[in-house]
Design a protein around this motif. Structure first.
Motif, PDB file in Angstrom:
ATOM      1  N   GLY A  74      55.033  -2.350  48.838  1.00  0.00           N
ATOM      2  CA  GLY A  74      54.944  -1.724  50.133  1.00  0.00           C
ATOM      3  C   GLY A  74      55.959  -1.112  51.133  1.00  0.00           C
ATOM      4  O   GLY A  74      55.678  -0.944  52.214  1.00  0.00           O
ATOM      5  N   LEU A  75      56.291  -0.503  49.786  1.00  0.00           N
ATOM      6  CA  LEU A  75      57.571   0.668  50.238  1.00  0.00           C
ATOM      7  C   LEU A  75      57.040   2.301  51.038  1.00  0.00           C
ATOM      8  O   LEU A  75      55.925   2.587  50.543  1.00  0.00           O
ATOM      9  CB  LEU A  75      57.919   0.949  48.788  1.00  0.00           C
ATOM     10  CG  LEU A  75      59.566   2.537  49.639  1.00  0.00           C
ATOM     11  CD1 LEU A  75      60.458   1.335  49.580  1.00  0.00           C
ATOM     12  CD2 LEU A  75      60.264   2.924  47.985  1.00  0.00           C
ATOM     13  N   ASP A  76      57.198   1.976  52.067  1.00  0.00           N
ATOM     14  CA  ASP A  76      56.978   3.381  52.941  1.00  0.00           C
ATOM     15  C   ASP A  76      57.583   3.908  53.264  1.00  0.00           C
ATOM     16  O   ASP A  76      59.044   4.362  54.486  1.00  0.00           O
ATOM     17  CB  ASP A  76      56.399   2.688  54.346  1.00  0.00           C
ATOM     18  CG  ASP A  76      56.451   3.794  55.497  1.00  0.00           C
ATOM     19  OD1 ASP A  76      55.392   4.364  55.354  1.00  0.00           O
ATOM     20  OD2 ASP A  76      55.684   3.202  56.861  1.00  0.00           O
ATOM     21  N   ARG A  77      58.495   5.166  52.748  1.00  0.00           N
ATOM     22  CA  ARG A  77      59.633   6.033  52.513  1.00  0.00           C
ATOM     23  C   ARG A  77      59.710   6.541  53.513  1.00  0.00           C
ATOM     24  O   ARG A  77      61.092   7.204  54.462  1.00  0.00           O
ATOM     25  CB  ARG A  77      59.786   7.134  51.168  1.00  0.00           C
ATOM     26  CG  ARG A  77      59.749   6.196  50.065  1.00  0.00           C
ATOM     27  CD  ARG A  77      60.380   6.658  49.247  1.00  0.00           C
ATOM     28  NE  ARG A  77      60.360   6.150  47.598  1.00  0.00           N
ATOM     29  CZ  ARG A  77      61.589   6.323  46.946  1.00  0.00           C
ATOM     30  NH1 ARG A  77      62.509   6.514  47.640  1.00  0.00           N
ATOM     31  NH2 ARG A  77      60.945   5.450  45.444  1.00  0.00           N
ATOM     32  N   SER A  78      58.508   7.548  54.329  1.00  0.00           N
ATOM     33  CA  SER A  78      58.858   8.252  55.429  1.00  0.00           C
ATOM     34  C   SER A  78      58.864   7.769  56.716  1.00  0.00           C
ATOM     35  O   SER A  78      58.593   7.970  57.464  1.00  0.00           O
ATOM     36  CB  SER A  78      57.699   9.484  55.276  1.00  0.00           C
ATOM     37  OG  SER A  78      56.119   8.815  55.137  1.00  0.00           O
ATOM     38  N   LEU A  85      58.682   2.623  58.098  1.00  0.00           N
ATOM     39  CA  LEU A  85      59.155   2.000  58.379  1.00  0.00           C
ATOM     40  C   LEU A  85      60.295   1.546  57.301  1.00  0.00           C
ATOM     41  O   LEU A  85      61.119   0.927  57.977  1.00  0.00           O
ATOM     42  CB  LEU A  85      58.296   0.829  57.743  1.00  0.00           C
ATOM     43  CG  LEU A  85      57.525   0.532  59.351  1.00  0.00           C
ATOM     44  CD1 LEU A  85      56.088  -0.639  58.477  1.00  0.00           C
ATOM     45  CD2 LEU A  85      57.715   0.562  60.184  1.00  0.00           C
ATOM     46  N   ASP A  86      60.317   2.318  56.322  1.00  0.00           N
ATOM     47  CA  ASP A  86      61.955   2.559  55.209  1.00  0.00           C
ATOM     48  C   ASP A  86      62.644   3.854  55.630  1.00  0.00           C
ATOM     49  O   ASP A  86      63.205   4.117  54.347  1.00  0.00           O
ATOM     50  CB  ASP A  86      61.383   2.229  53.581  1.00  0.00           C
ATOM     51  CG  ASP A  86      60.649   0.521  54.096  1.00  0.00           C
ATOM     52  OD1 ASP A  86      61.065  -0.394  54.827  1.00  0.00           O
ATOM     53  OD2 ASP A  86      59.186   0.838  53.406  1.00  0.00           O
ATOM     54  N   ALA A  87      62.436   4.766  56.401  1.00  0.00           N
ATOM     55  CA  ALA A  87      62.770   6.351  56.056  1.00  0.00           C
ATOM     56  C   ALA A  87      64.499   5.697  56.359  1.00  0.00           C
ATOM     57  O   ALA A  87      64.702   4.433  57.349  1.00  0.00           O
ATOM     58  CB  ALA A  87      61.924   7.072  57.396  1.00  0.00           C
ATOM     59  N   ASN A 144      65.225   1.742  51.800  1.00  0.00           N
ATOM     60  CA  ASN A 144      65.026   1.475  50.643  1.00  0.00           C
ATOM     61  C   ASN A 144      64.614   2.446  49.638  1.00  0.00           C
ATOM     62  O   ASN A 144      63.804   3.321  50.106  1.00  0.00           O
ATOM     63  CB  ASN A 144      63.567   0.218  51.058  1.00  0.00           C
ATOM     64  CG  ASN A 144      64.373  -0.925  51.524  1.00  0.00           C
ATOM     65  OD1 ASN A 144      65.317  -1.517  50.835  1.00  0.00           O
ATOM     66  ND2 ASN A 144      63.402  -1.395  52.633  1.00  0.00           N
ATOM     67  N   PRO A 145      64.206   1.837  48.324  1.00  0.00           N
ATOM     68  CA  PRO A 145      65.380   1.063  47.127  1.00  0.00           C
ATOM     69  C   PRO A 145      66.798   1.062  47.518  1.00  0.00           C
ATOM     70  O   PRO A 145      66.819   2.484  47.235  1.00  0.00           O
ATOM     71  CB  PRO A 145      64.301   1.457  46.273  1.00  0.00           C
ATOM     72  CG  PRO A 145      63.828   2.298  46.384  1.00  0.00           C
ATOM     73  CD  PRO A 145      63.723   3.186  47.740  1.00  0.00           C
ATOM     74  N   ALA A 191      61.660  -1.159  45.243  1.00  0.00           N
ATOM     75  CA  ALA A 191      60.672  -1.542  46.361  1.00  0.00           C
ATOM     76  C   ALA A 191      61.639  -2.150  47.741  1.00  0.00           C
ATOM     77  O   ALA A 191      62.800  -2.033  47.751  1.00  0.00           O
ATOM     78  CB  ALA A 191      60.059  -3.132  45.718  1.00  0.00           C
ATOM     79  N   VAL A 192      60.971  -2.901  48.331  1.00  0.00           N
ATOM     80  CA  VAL A 192      61.533  -2.749  49.727  1.00  0.00           C
ATOM     81  C   VAL A 192      62.732  -4.943  49.542  1.00  0.00           C
ATOM     82  O   VAL A 192      61.911  -4.988  49.294  1.00  0.00           O
ATOM     83  CB  VAL A 192      60.375  -3.467  51.007  1.00  0.00           C
ATOM     84  CG1 VAL A 192      61.364  -3.320  51.927  1.00  0.00           C
ATOM     85  CG2 VAL A 192      59.555  -2.323  50.365  1.00  0.00           C
TER      86      VAL A 192
END
Length: 277
Positions: free
Chosen positions: A49-53, A55-57, A80-81, A90-91
């Motif tokens: 569930g990687l969200d680069r733009s 939650l994981d920006a 992440n990653p 991944a996260v």
């Protein structure tokens, strides 16, 4: 594992270590709070569930000292990653923890990621976290010490603020509780001989896997939970239930589970005595 299997692992590592490039950043003029991220696959980042733009920006004040990829030995965005001993895909929990640390202190944070999937104190594929295992093909502990040293040396005044640890799954079928406790304590002691008494924050293995897995999971979990009694300046952080990747992959926290664990690790760290933030 046989010699042929070890050769396969080595060959895959050579390829993986060359993959990926971090997001360029402008380094800060002020010193970093350095956070080491050590252990096995959940520390490495196994959450789907990687969200680069979203939650994981990248956080503007969180960077990382890349240990692999084409950005190895450079400072890049700490999102992440992460670039561990081999790059993650991944996260993981560390960027969430680091974002809290940066927001609370107003200081820049430098993650030093050096976790590896399927690794333990018991030797696996010739690889070990045991500081005393001088015969291992790769001693992850001493390699991690070197990464922390070089991360601290990136800027005068850098300070090791915390060590985040998540590990145990691979040792469940291989070590007894007392032996695992001895190895974990020796790792904490050796880190402190090198870097002083930095807080050691220990995340729980996935609770659902502990409940559903083999009986020794509960034994290793009990060792983890007892670590603050055996060593000072240690926090044991219970993990969130129900936040794993799938029914066939309960061993890894999902992306949501990783972020929640990072938040919980931060909360435990912020409440440690003496106060560190």
């Amino acid at each position: 594992m046989g010699f042929r299997e070890d050769l396969k692992v080595r060959a895959k590592d050579v390829v993986k270590r060359r993959l990926g490039r971090g997001i360029p950043v402008e380094e800060f003029d002020e010193p970093y709070l350095v956070v080491a991220v050590l252990g096995q696959s959940n520390a490495h980042g196994g959450g789907r569930g990687l969200d680069r733009s979203g939650l994981d920006a990248p956080h503007p004040r969180v960077h990382q000292w890349a240990a692999s990829g084409r950005s190895k030995n450079t400072i890049v965005a700490g999102s992440n990653p992460l670039f561990h001993e081999v790059p993650s895909k991944a996260v993981g929990f560390a960027p969430t923890f680091a974002a809290h640390l940066a927001d609370t202190t107003g200081k820049p944070v430098l993650l030093v990621p050096y976790a590896r999937g399927d690794s333990g104190f018991a030797r696996i594929h010739g690889i070990s976290w045991d500081p005393a295992d001088t015969g291992a093909r790769v001693n992850l502990f001493w390699a991690a010490v070197q990464r922390i040293r070089t991360g601290l040396a990136t800027k005068p005044g850098n300070e090791l603020a915390a060590v985040l640890w998540h590990q145990g799954e691979s040792d469940v079928p291989l070590l007894t509780g007392p032996v695992y406790a001895e190895k974990l304590d020796s790792l904490i002691d050796a880190l402190r001989e090198e870097f002083g008494d930095a807080p050691f924050v220990l995340g729980q293995m996935v609770p659902d896997e502990i409940e559903a897995g083999e009986p020794n999971y509960a034994v290793i979990d009990a060792v983890h939970a007892d670590t603050p009694r055996r060593r000072t300046n240690v926090a044991y952080v219970p993990g969130p239930k129900g936040l794993y990747n799938s029914e066939t992959e309960k061993i890894h926290y999902s992306g949501a589970g990783q972020r929640e664990l990072g938040h919980r690790m931060w909360t435990a760290f912020a409440g440690m005595e003496p106060r560190v933030v």
